[in-house]
Scaffold this motif. Sequence first.
Motif, PDB file in Angstrom:
ATOM      1  N   TYR A 121       0.832  -1.204   0.000  1.00  0.00           N
ATOM      2  CA  TYR A 121       0.000   0.000   0.000  1.00  0.00           C
ATOM      3  C   TYR A 121       0.871   1.259   0.000  1.00  0.00           C
ATOM      4  N   ARG A 122       1.943   1.258   0.796  1.00  0.00           N
ATOM      5  CA  ARG A 122       2.859   2.411   0.809  1.00  0.00           C
ATOM      6  C   ARG A 122       3.512   2.588  -0.565  1.00  0.00           C
ATOM      7  N   GLU A 123       3.897   1.453  -1.171  1.00  0.00           N
ATOM      8  CA  GLU A 123       4.502   1.516  -2.499  1.00  0.00           C
ATOM      9  C   GLU A 123       3.521   2.134  -3.497  1.00  0.00           C
ATOM     10  N   ALA A 124       2.264   1.703  -3.490  1.00  0.00           N
ATOM     11  CA  ALA A 124       1.253   2.238  -4.403  1.00  0.00           C
ATOM     12  C   ALA A 124       1.070   3.738  -4.183  1.00  0.00           C
ATOM     13  N   ARG A 125       1.063   4.152  -2.937  1.00  0.00           N
ATOM     14  CA  ARG A 125       0.899   5.580  -2.646  1.00  0.00           C
ATOM     15  C   ARG A 125       2.078   6.394  -3.168  1.00  0.00           C
ATOM     16  N   MET A 126       3.289   5.872  -2.999  1.00  0.00           N
ATOM     17  CA  MET A 126       4.465   6.561  -3.546  1.00  0.00           C
ATOM     18  C   MET A 126       4.329   6.762  -5.052  1.00  0.00           C
ATOM     19  N   LEU A 127       3.906   5.710  -5.747  1.00  0.00           N
ATOM     20  CA  LEU A 127       3.758   5.803  -7.196  1.00  0.00           C
ATOM     21  C   LEU A 127       2.617   6.748  -7.571  1.00  0.00           C
ATOM     22  N   ASP A 128       1.506   6.708  -6.835  1.00  0.00           N
ATOM     23  CA  ASP A 128       0.401   7.633  -7.098  1.00  0.00           C
ATOM     24  C   ASP A 128       0.839   9.080  -6.925  1.00  0.00           C
ATOM     25  N   GLU A 129       1.712   9.313  -5.966  1.00  0.00           N
ATOM     26  CA  GLU A 129       2.191  10.673  -5.688  1.00  0.00           C
ATOM     27  C   GLU A 129       3.405  11.050  -6.534  1.00  0.00           C
ATOM     28  N   ARG A 130       3.795  10.154  -7.452  1.00  0.00           N
ATOM     29  CA  ARG A 130       4.956  10.341  -8.330  1.00  0.00           C
ATOM     30  C   ARG A 130       6.246  10.539  -7.531  1.00  0.00           C
ATOM     31  N   ARG A 131       6.369   9.842  -6.410  1.00  0.00           N
ATOM     32  CA  ARG A 131       7.586   9.877  -5.592  1.00  0.00           C
ATOM     33  C   ARG A 131       8.510   8.755  -6.043  1.00  0.00           C
ATOM     34  N   PHE A 132       8.925   8.850  -7.298  1.00  0.00           N
ATOM     35  CA  PHE A 132       9.737   7.800  -7.900  1.00  0.00           C
ATOM     36  C   PHE A 132      11.093   7.651  -7.217  1.00  0.00           C
ATOM     37  N   ASP A 133      11.610   8.744  -6.655  1.00  0.00           N
ATOM     38  CA  ASP A 133      12.878   8.682  -5.924  1.00  0.00           C
ATOM     39  C   ASP A 133      12.760   7.751  -4.723  1.00  0.00           C
ATOM     40  N   LEU A 134      11.655   7.862  -3.987  1.00  0.00           N
ATOM     41  CA  LEU A 134      11.427   6.975  -2.846  1.00  0.00           C
ATOM     42  C   LEU A 134      11.152   5.550  -3.303  1.00  0.00           C
ATOM     43  N   TRP A 135      10.440   5.400  -4.429  1.00  0.00           N
ATOM     44  CA  TRP A 135      10.136   4.072  -4.948  1.00  0.00           C
ATOM     45  C   TRP A 135      11.416   3.341  -5.328  1.00  0.00           C
ATOM     46  N   LEU A 136      12.357   4.037  -5.926  1.00  0.00           N
ATOM     47  CA  LEU A 136      13.631   3.401  -6.289  1.00  0.00           C
ATOM     48  C   LEU A 136      14.334   2.822  -5.061  1.00  0.00           C
ATOM     49  N   ASP A 137      14.168   3.469  -3.911  1.00  0.00           N
ATOM     50  CA  ASP A 137      14.782   2.974  -2.672  1.00  0.00           C
ATOM     51  C   ASP A 137      14.174   1.653  -2.206  1.00  0.00           C
ATOM     52  N   LEU A 138      12.996   1.309  -2.723  1.00  0.00           N
ATOM     53  CA  LEU A 138      12.342   0.047  -2.356  1.00  0.00           C
ATOM     54  C   LEU A 138      12.830  -1.129  -3.200  1.00  0.00           C
ATOM     55  N   LEU A 139      13.645  -0.851  -4.208  1.00  0.00           N
ATOM     56  CA  LEU A 139      14.049  -1.888  -5.141  1.00  0.00           C
ATOM     57  C   LEU A 139      15.366  -2.531  -4.741  1.00  0.00           C
ATOM     58  N   ASP A 140      15.433  -3.836  -4.926  1.00  0.00           N
ATOM     59  CA  ASP A 140      16.660  -4.586  -4.717  1.00  0.00           C
ATOM     60  C   ASP A 140      17.603  -4.341  -5.896  1.00  0.00           C
ATOM     61  N   GLU A 141      18.882  -4.443  -5.652  1.00  0.00           N
ATOM     62  CA  GLU A 141      19.871  -4.250  -6.733  1.00  0.00           C
ATOM     63  C   GLU A 141      19.653  -5.228  -7.881  1.00  0.00           C
ATOM     64  N   GLN A 142      19.079  -6.389  -7.590  1.00  0.00           N
ATOM     65  CA  GLN A 142      18.865  -7.430  -8.602  1.00  0.00           C
ATOM     66  C   GLN A 142      17.458  -7.398  -9.205  1.00  0.00           C
ATOM     67  N   ILE A 143      16.767  -6.283  -9.060  1.00  0.00           N
ATOM     68  CA  ILE A 143      15.373  -6.185  -9.511  1.00  0.00           C
ATOM     69  C   ILE A 143      15.212  -6.604 -10.974  1.00  0.00           C
ATOM     70  N   ARG A 144      14.147  -7.304 -11.215  1.00  0.00           N
ATOM     71  CA  ARG A 144      13.721  -7.605 -12.588  1.00  0.00           C
ATOM     72  C   ARG A 144      12.239  -7.279 -12.636  1.00  0.00           C
ATOM     73  N   TYR A 145      11.889  -6.364 -13.522  1.00  0.00           N
ATOM     74  CA  TYR A 145      10.529  -5.836 -13.644  1.00  0.00           C
ATOM     75  C   TYR A 145      10.031  -6.205 -15.036  1.00  0.00           C
ATOM     76  N   ARG A 146       9.050  -7.123 -15.096  1.00  0.00           N
ATOM     77  CA  ARG A 146       8.625  -7.648 -16.393  1.00  0.00           C
ATOM     78  C   ARG A 146       7.116  -7.564 -16.575  1.00  0.00           C
ATOM     79  N   ILE A 147       6.741  -7.238 -17.802  1.00  0.00           N
ATOM     80  CA  ILE A 147       5.344  -7.320 -18.228  1.00  0.00           C
ATOM     81  C   ILE A 147       5.361  -8.110 -19.531  1.00  0.00           C
ATOM     82  N   PRO A 148       4.910  -9.353 -19.488  1.00  0.00           N
ATOM     83  CA  PRO A 148       4.918 -10.161 -20.707  1.00  0.00           C
ATOM     84  C   PRO A 148       3.759  -9.774 -21.625  1.00  0.00           C
TER      85      PRO A 148
END
Length: 182
Positions: A21-48
């Motif tokens: 829920y916090r992650e969704a709120r960050m994205l809704d508020e366009r707080r992409f800087d904070l969202w990047l801090d939630l990502l692991d160095e090995q992140i893989r983000y896929r939409i098939p």
Amino acid sequence: MNASVNAENFTLLLRVQQWLYREARMLDERRFDLWLDLLDEQIRYRIPSRAYVRQGHVKDFSTWSVDRELEAADALPLIDDDLRALRNRIERLQTGMAWAETPPSIARRLVSNVMILDVEEAGRLSVVSTIFLHKVRGDSRMLFTAERRDRLVPVGDGFRLQERYVVLDDVVLASENLSLLF
């Protein structure tokens, strides 16, 4: 003993839900800087990409899975990003040069149906959830629905997103782009 295990599972589920829920709120508020801090160095983000499969082509419905509609041998994924690509995507959004998002879309994400599917010994979690993403841009309104399959790794009192696999409920996208993050 069973009650404490159930209480621990419930507490873990609540922690995961609050994190999502916090992650969704960050994205809704366009707080992409904070969202990047939630990502692991090995992140893989896929939409098939997704394709229709005719019932006549299914030999055994008892083993049917939506995964048969995803990533056909001749199909390219819609998005397949690592941390560097996600940072580049966000930097571009913040420059004002991403014409698909200038001015930025108004978005609202609703996350529901959160389930923990697996907890590995190291504490890594497999989590599935449903997302409703409403996007408004000018006089255009879009609704995306999808299943998200996440892999979360524990870090301190929280988590980092190590993998996100977004299964859109659309075969043909009505949107001109996928500039928003799911």
